[in-house]
Design an enzyme around this catalytic site. Structure first.
Site, PDB file in Angstrom:
ATOM      1  N   HIS A   1      72.721  40.884  48.173  1.00 36.09           N
ATOM      2  CA  HIS A   1      71.626  41.824  47.940  1.00 36.09           C
ATOM      3  C   HIS A   1      70.277  41.267  48.400  1.00 36.09           C
ATOM      4  O   HIS A   1      70.001  40.079  48.298  1.00 36.09           O
ATOM      5  CB  HIS A   1      71.555  42.190  46.457  1.00 36.09           C
ATOM      6  N   ASP A   2      69.462  42.163  48.921  1.00 38.68           N
ATOM      7  CA  ASP A   2      68.066  41.893  49.275  1.00 38.68           C
ATOM      8  C   ASP A   2      67.900  40.890  50.411  1.00 38.68           C
ATOM      9  O   ASP A   2      66.825  40.330  50.588  1.00 38.68           O
ATOM     10  CB  ASP A   2      67.277  41.421  48.042  1.00 38.68           C
TER      11      ASP A   2
ATOM     12  N   GLY B   1      71.604  35.913  47.671  1.00 40.10           N
ATOM     13  CA  GLY B   1      70.599  36.960  47.619  1.00 40.10           C
ATOM     14  C   GLY B   1      69.224  36.524  48.094  1.00 40.10           C
ATOM     15  O   GLY B   1      68.889  35.336  48.111  1.00 40.10           O
TER      16      GLY B   1
END
Length: 261
Positions: A118-119, A136
């Site tokens: 994520h991200d 992440g």
């Protein structure tokens, strides 16, 4: 588009000439651009935004919810740029409230079993070899190459045109234009082969080498090296990219191979 053995949610927006092979599942709130091919047994989940002329191979899972206990089903995205290839069993998670998206650039090649958490923000023209793993909140510049089984710790950054050797554990930021290897991860030279392939002149490569000699081979600390580079090296886009990367590094940049700590 008629795919009787694939499931496509009525809310998904699929361009007319997208090919979706049997046994693939495409969830709601998905957009897929023209000319993209989706292989068998692919799962594309909510929030995916896939560009034109991409190729996604069997077993890939795109835009699954983050592996983050703080995630609370926010409305976040996974963006994949045009002409990007995602090979077998790659997993790419969508964003959290930190950045609201995970983003992969154009013309990337993500090989089998890679994971992008994520991200993460990945630039254009990157190559991630098999089993490379991004935790992440990672930033990756353009034209970065990760060799097989490289593992990048969360919140790290990798500068454009960097090459990270196979099996590397990346715990610090990797500046642009360099090769990174050894354990612990260290500067092992300028990525001259990659730069030549991309049209950098011999003089430009020498300039970059001179900058990194000051940073990594003259026994200066980073603050001293930055001051000397600013004072003595001609201002160019490459020099400024390197200085900006060092100044903005949150985790600190990796050490040089002559360092004893």
């Amino acid at each position: 588009m008629n795919q009787p053995l694939a499931y496509v949610h009525p809310g998904a927006k699929i361009a007319k000439n997208v090919v979706i092979e049997p046994f693939t599942t495409i969830h709601n709130n998905v957009v897929i651009g023209e000319g993209t091919w989706i292989g068998s047994n692919v799962t594309i989940m909510e929030g995916a935004r896939i560009g034109k002329n991409c190729n996604i191979f069997p077993g890939a899972v795109i835009s699954a919810v983050p592996q983050d206990k703080k995630f609370n089903d926010e409305d976040t995205l996974t963006e994949i740029g045009d002409n990007t290839t995602i090979r077998e069993c790659v997993t790419i998670n969508r964003g959290t409230t930190d950045r609201m998206k995970t983003k992969i650039g154009k013309n990337c090649w993500i090989m089998a079993y890679c994971h992008i958490a994520h991200d993460c923000v990945v630039g254009d023209n990157c190559i991630f070899s098999n089993n490379s793993t991004l935790a992440g909140h990672i930033n990756v510049g353009d034209y970065v190459v990760l060799a097989g089984m490289a593992a990048i710790q969360q919140f790290c950054s990798i500068g454009s045109h960097a090459f990270v050797t196979g099996g590397s554990l990346v715990r610090k930021d990797v500046p642009p234009f360099v090769k990174a290897g050894r354990e612990p991860l260290s500067y092992v030279g300028v990525n001259s082969i990659g730069l030549r392939r991309r049209g950098f002149s011999t003089d430009k490569i020498r300039e970059i080498q001179d900058i990194y000699r000051i940073l990594y081979q003259k026994n200066y600390n980073n603050t001293q090296a930055v001051a000397i580079i600013e004072a003595e090296m001609e201002a160019t886009s490459e020099r400024d990219d390197i200085l900006e990367f060092i100044k903005n590094s949150q985790r600190g940049i990796m050490k040089g191979y002559l360092s004893t700590n």
